[in-house]
Design a protein around this motif. Structure first.
Motif, PDB file in Angstrom:
ATOM      1  N   GLU A  54       0.802  -1.218   0.000  1.00  0.00           N
ATOM      2  CA  GLU A  54       0.000   0.000   0.000  1.00  0.00           C
ATOM      3  C   GLU A  54       0.837   1.270   0.000  1.00  0.00           C
ATOM      4  OE1 GLU A  54      -2.882  -0.055   3.089  1.00  0.00           O
ATOM      5  OE2 GLU A  54      -4.017  -1.721   2.194  1.00  0.00           O
ATOM      6  N   ILE A  55       2.095   1.173   0.411  1.00  0.00           N
ATOM      7  CA  ILE A  55       2.957   2.357   0.438  1.00  0.00           C
ATOM      8  C   ILE A  55       3.402   2.732  -0.971  1.00  0.00           C
ATOM      9  CG2 ILE A  55       5.156   3.266   1.273  1.00  0.00           C
ATOM     10  CD1 ILE A  55       4.819   1.532   3.745  1.00  0.00           C
ATOM     11  N   LEU A  56       3.602   1.723  -1.812  1.00  0.00           N
ATOM     12  CA  LEU A  56       4.038   1.961  -3.186  1.00  0.00           C
ATOM     13  C   LEU A  56       2.851   2.342  -4.067  1.00  0.00           C
ATOM     14  CD1 LEU A  56       6.410  -1.113  -3.696  1.00  0.00           C
ATOM     15  CD2 LEU A  56       7.026   1.210  -2.966  1.00  0.00           C
ATOM     16  N   SER A  57       3.154   2.927  -5.214  1.00  0.00           N
ATOM     17  CA  SER A  57       2.118   3.185  -6.208  1.00  0.00           C
ATOM     18  C   SER A  57       1.799   1.889  -6.942  1.00  0.00           C
ATOM     19  CB  SER A  57       2.595   4.244  -7.207  1.00  0.00           C
ATOM     20  OG  SER A  57       3.639   3.718  -8.018  1.00  0.00           O
TER      21      SER A  57
ATOM     22  N   ALA B 139      -4.464   5.699 -12.505  1.00  0.00           N
ATOM     23  CA  ALA B 139      -4.184   5.537 -11.072  1.00  0.00           C
ATOM     24  C   ALA B 139      -2.787   4.987 -10.822  1.00  0.00           C
ATOM     25  CB  ALA B 139      -5.212   4.602 -10.441  1.00  0.00           C
ATOM     26  N   GLY B 140      -2.006   4.747 -11.883  1.00  0.00           N
ATOM     27  CA  GLY B 140      -0.720   4.068 -11.737  1.00  0.00           C
ATOM     28  C   GLY B 140       0.265   4.769 -10.843  1.00  0.00           C
TER      29      GLY B 140
ATOM     30  N   VAL C 180      -1.195   2.818  -3.502  1.00  0.00           N
ATOM     31  CA  VAL C 180      -2.242   1.794  -3.492  1.00  0.00           C
ATOM     32  C   VAL C 180      -3.183   1.985  -2.306  1.00  0.00           C
ATOM     33  CG1 VAL C 180      -2.656  -0.696  -3.323  1.00  0.00           C
ATOM     34  CG2 VAL C 180      -0.829   0.161  -4.784  1.00  0.00           C
ATOM     35  N   ALA C 181      -2.722   2.648  -1.263  1.00  0.00           N
ATOM     36  CA  ALA C 181      -3.580   2.911  -0.105  1.00  0.00           C
ATOM     37  C   ALA C 181      -4.815   3.719  -0.486  1.00  0.00           C
ATOM     38  CB  ALA C 181      -2.788   3.646   0.981  1.00  0.00           C
ATOM     39  N   THR C 182      -4.756   4.438  -1.604  1.00  0.00           N
ATOM     40  CA  THR C 182      -5.899   5.245  -2.040  1.00  0.00           C
ATOM     41  C   THR C 182      -6.828   4.475  -2.973  1.00  0.00           C
ATOM     42  OG1 THR C 182      -4.799   6.141  -4.018  1.00  0.00           O
ATOM     43  CG2 THR C 182      -4.405   7.279  -1.926  1.00  0.00           C
ATOM     44  N   TYR C 183      -6.494   3.234  -3.318  1.00  0.00           N
ATOM     45  CA  TYR C 183      -7.283   2.465  -4.272  1.00  0.00           C
ATOM     46  C   TYR C 183      -8.549   1.900  -3.622  1.00  0.00           C
ATOM     47  CZ  TYR C 183      -3.496   2.207  -7.781  1.00  0.00           C
ATOM     48  OH  TYR C 183      -2.545   2.491  -8.728  1.00  0.00           O
TER      49      TYR C 183
END
Length: 278
Positions: A100-103, A136-137, A141-144
């Motif tokens: 989740e920290i990474l895109s 969204a790339g 990932v925390a915002t997905y």
């Protein structure tokens, strides 16, 4: 990047299972499972919690060894040729394995680098486009949303172009809209030649997606066929001379029974869940 996985040798099934058994001490989880999965098809392994679905997937993906029987994936035996099996498969578990920290793009690049693939950036961009995640790339990932995370998780499983994809309960915990998104992804994978074996306890999911459905109950396959073939197992009911076709839910409950084996299934579920977490 090619999107057409290599078919198994000599027209063989992509997956062939014969007489597979697995027990944990005196608990018999699988009791002689037989099944074939055709290349490029979607095969649903349908069953209640504790029926043995996850154990079967763990055997096919070389994470567990069967006590008896044989399992062959893309022409390779899961016991005697595990490295070759792993090179041709990918596994997506019940919970999204994303950082989740990474895109989203960084997650894909990381997997491509771990697989020592050339041009990981291009691979990541291709998969983002394929799964409608390009916009969204660059976001963490925390915002997905849940559906976006699951699509990214499946995209990560496709790095390296595996011929066979195992999806263990792919839509557990997703809302209806996200489930539809994942269904569309799975259907697209099969159209592009990927063999998909998914486990599910959702009857509508199997009905919508699968080319063939096997019902696993108390460690045994008790029915295996197309939806039309399974419907033919039950006589149609008639109401005012209008033929009524049985639903998959009615077929499942008639074959399994609503109360039979509840204690056994509950115990198996608890033990199987504990094994998966170990």
């Amino acid at each position: 990047m090619s999107t057409h996985p290599t078919p198994p040798r000599g027209g063989e099934p992509a997956i062939r299972v014969r007489g597979v058994e697995k027990s944990y001490q005196d608990l018999h989880v699988l009791r002689g499972v037989d099944l074939d999965v055709a290349p490029g098809s979607i095969f649903a392994l349908l069953g209640s919690n504790g029926a043995g679905k996850t154990t079967m997937v763990r055997i096919l993906s070389t994470l567990l060894k069967p006590d008896a029987g044989t399992a062959v994936v893309q022409g390779h035996d899961v016991v005697t040729s595990p490295v070759e099996v792993r090179e041709s498969i990918s596994l997506t578990g019940q919970f999204a394995a994303v950082d989740e920290i990474l895109s989203g793009r960084e997650n894909l690049v990381l997997v491509a680098r771990l697989r020592h693939l050339p041009d990981p950036g291009r691979i990541a961009d291709d998969l983002l486009a394929r799964f409608s995640l390009t916009d969204a790339g660059s976001r963490r990932v925390a915002t997905y949303s849940g559906g976006m995370r699951r699509r990214l998780d499946i995209a990560m499983s496709l790095v390296g172009q595996p011929a066979v994809l195992f999806l263990d309960e792919p839509t557990t915990g997703l809302d209806p809209e996200a489930r539809l998104e994942v269904w569309q992804v799975i259907q697209g994978l099969a159209r592009q030649g990927t063999t998909v074996l998914l486990t599910t306890q959702y009857l509508d999911e199997a009905e919508q997606l699968a080319d063939r459905i096997a019902i696993l109950h108390q460690g045994r396959i008790i029915a295996n066929g197309t939806l039309a073939e399974l419907k033919a197992l039950l006589p149609p009911a008639t109401v005012e001379y209008v033929e009524k076709q049985p639903t998959l839910e009615e077929i499942f409950l008639a074959l399994v029974g609503t109360t039979a084996g509840t204690a056994t299934a509950s115990t198996s579920e608890h033990h199987e869940s504990g094994k998966d977490q170990s």
